[in-house]
Design a protein around this motif. Structure first.
Motif, short mmCIF file in Angstrom:
data_model
loop_
_atom_site.label_atom_id
_atom_site.label_comp_id
_atom_site.label_asym_id
_atom_site.label_seq_id
_atom_site.Cartn_x
_atom_site.Cartn_y
_atom_site.Cartn_z
N GLN A 78 0.26 -12.90 -21.20
CA GLN A 78 0.97 -11.80 -21.24
C GLN A 78 2.22 -11.58 -20.32
N GLU A 79 3.55 -11.32 -20.78
CA GLU A 79 4.45 -10.96 -20.02
C GLU A 79 4.43 -9.72 -18.88
N TRP A 80 3.49 -8.72 -19.30
CA TRP A 80 3.28 -7.60 -18.26
C TRP A 80 2.94 -8.29 -16.93
N ASN A 81 2.10 -9.20 -16.99
CA ASN A 81 1.75 -9.75 -15.54
C ASN A 81 2.89 -10.27 -14.85
N THR A 82 3.98 -10.87 -15.40
CA THR A 82 5.30 -11.20 -14.46
C THR A 82 6.04 -10.17 -14.28
N TYR A 83 6.49 -9.27 -15.29
CA TYR A 83 7.14 -8.28 -15.18
C TYR A 83 6.65 -7.23 -14.10
N GLY A 84 5.39 -7.15 -14.07
CA GLY A 84 4.83 -6.08 -13.46
C GLY A 84 4.44 -6.32 -11.92
#
Length: 476
Positions: free
Chosen positions: A246-252
């Protein structure tokens, strides 16, 4: 409302009827294409409107996407990522108003089904030559789309006055190889949401801005102190978003790596992740995050209510939660910077952008609609619909939440001061993000050894780079 990094799980059995319009001088011709799968109803929106050619166009052309001329009536197709939502409703109204206001350009808004990931739809349509004229895409994908020839540069379209009005973060995310390829009507904000009343009662200082952000070590002590005050798991990291890939992991959480002095890939030549994603700085940052989980300081947030139900008085999350959080605790929510892991606080940025596709029927026609969406009133309409940060200074001034003294002003300060950083600006970004995201999930959910998980991510990234010969600037 869609999240700023994109709904990776967005779409239905796919199949959408779309029209691809080929312009001829003074007339238009329509070619209908039915994409594979079950036919879904396309939403045709009569809405195109007033142009955006006020002010001089960029002198740094280098492209011929726009020449400032429109002849006759041109039909354009538009794809948008969101299913039923306030964003989609707003875009429909914007398109309808635009179409009603003029006769030069007619916008057809194609709504896509919602079970197949949107990025997959884009890749499939690109392979078959069936992309729309104006494409909405998750910002960090711009670099791959530009490199692979899916987009046209738009320096020739954007007037200098408008370019200057854009937030610097919008310009930065839209730029690849020195040229502008995309522009968004909103950006994102990331920080720590805190309950000032809880912190003050515990004798904990509340940061006032990026210059006095908590250090990671200081935050560890704060979390331990809050646990003694009765908050068993005082930190919400939105682990409910942390599914593998999930992109949240990178964005966050790439900001934690950057703040420590590490990176996801060599920021110089973008040819390897070795020594950067698995270097001592990145390992130190990820070890600190994992330590918080191992100590039981992080709420798993399975019900998505860790903050609003009062279990966690600190939440590491983005702008989209402000309405919910402030409703739960009126006058007791403050946004402070992410912690400093050693090299100063760093935060994320970037959201959905618009780009003119390589096969667009007429760049000037597409830009005419996009210029309409970038008018201050229209930017504000979309920002009110999705809670995101307005993309232009002129729209920010019209928004009390983001203007000077507003509750979410920190997000603007971060985006304009350089505290916010774009995700890795490389055509390899999908591979970079996928590898880091999987490693983050392994580290935080499975409690895998940090260095080993990051080493594995580096191997995945470097394999992708090798498979694409380092993504040469000439393209594939």
């Amino acid at each position: 409302m869609s999240l700023p990094w994109g709904d990776r799980v967005l779409s239905v059995w796919w199949g959408c009827a779309m029209r691809k319009h080929n312009r001829r001088a003074g007339t238009h011709r329509t070619r209908r294409v039915v994409l594979a799968g079950v036919l879904s109803a396309a939403v045709v929106v009569a809405g195109c409107g007033g142009g955006g050619d006020d002010g001089e166009r960029s002198e740094k052309r280098g492209d011929t996407t726009c020449d400032g001329r429109l002849e006759g009536t041109t039909d354009i197709t538009v794809w948008f990522h969101a299913g039923p939502s306030g964003e989609l409703d707003t875009l429909r109204r914007q398109a309808k108003d635009f179409n009603a206001a003029q006769e030069d350009v007619r916008v057809e808004l194609i709504t896509l089904p919602e079970e197949r990931p949107y990025d997959d739809l884009v890749v499939s349509a690109a392979a078959s030559g069936e992309l729309p004229d104006l494409l909405d895409f998750d910002g960090p994908n711009l670099y791959n789309y530009a490199w692979s020839g899916k987009l046209k540069p738009i320096d020739s379209c954007v007037p200098e006055a408008l370019k200057a009005d854009l937030l610097p973060s919008i310009r930065k995310q839209g730029t690849y190889e020195g040229r502008l390829w995309g522009v968004g009507t909103f950006d994102s904000g990331l920080g720590l949401y805190v309950r000032p009343s809880v912190l003050k009662k515990a004798g904990i200082r509340v940061p006032s801005g990026p210059d006095d952000a908590w250090t990671a070590t200081e935050l560890t002590g704060i979390l331990r102190k809050l646990r003694k005050e009765g908050y068993g798991k005082p930190l919400d990291l939105r682990l409910n978003y942390t599914l593998s890939g999930q992109e949240w992991n990178t964005y966050g959480f790439a900001p934690a790596v950057w703040s420590a002095g590490g990176d996801l890939i060599d920021p110089g030549d973008l040819r390897t992740a070795e020594g950067f994603l698995n270097g001592p700085e990145a390992v130190r940052a990820m070890t600190t995050l994992q330590k918080w989980v191992k100590e039981g300081l992080v709420d798993p947030n399975k019900d998505d209510k860790a903050f609003t139900r009062g279990r966690s008085p600190i939440s590491w999350v983005g702008h989209w939660t402000y309405p919910e959080f402030s409703k739960a605790f009126p006058d007791d929510v403050k946004i402070v910077p992410l912690p400093d892991f050693g090299r100063g606080t760093v935060t994320g940025m970037g959201s959905w952008q618009w780009g003119v596709t390589a096969g667009a029927v007429d760049g000037d026609a597409v830009w005419r609609f996009l210029a309409h969406l970038l008018k201050p009133r229209e930017v504000l309409r979309m920002s009110r619909a999705n809670g995101a940060i307005p993309a232009t200074d002129s729209a920010v001034e019209l928004s009390p939440r983001f203007a000077e003294g507003g509750a979410e002003r920190l997000f603007i300060e971060q985006l304009k001061s350089g505290v916010a950083r774009p995700r890795s600006q490389t055509p390899a970004y999908p591979a970079v993000s996928g590898a880091f995201s999987r490693a983050f999930a392994e580290i935080m959910l499975d409690r895998a050894p940090v260095k080993a998980a990051l080493d594995k991510a580096v191997r995945r990234i470097d394999k992708d780079l090798a498979d694409h010969q380092g993504y040469p600037s000439a393209g594939p």
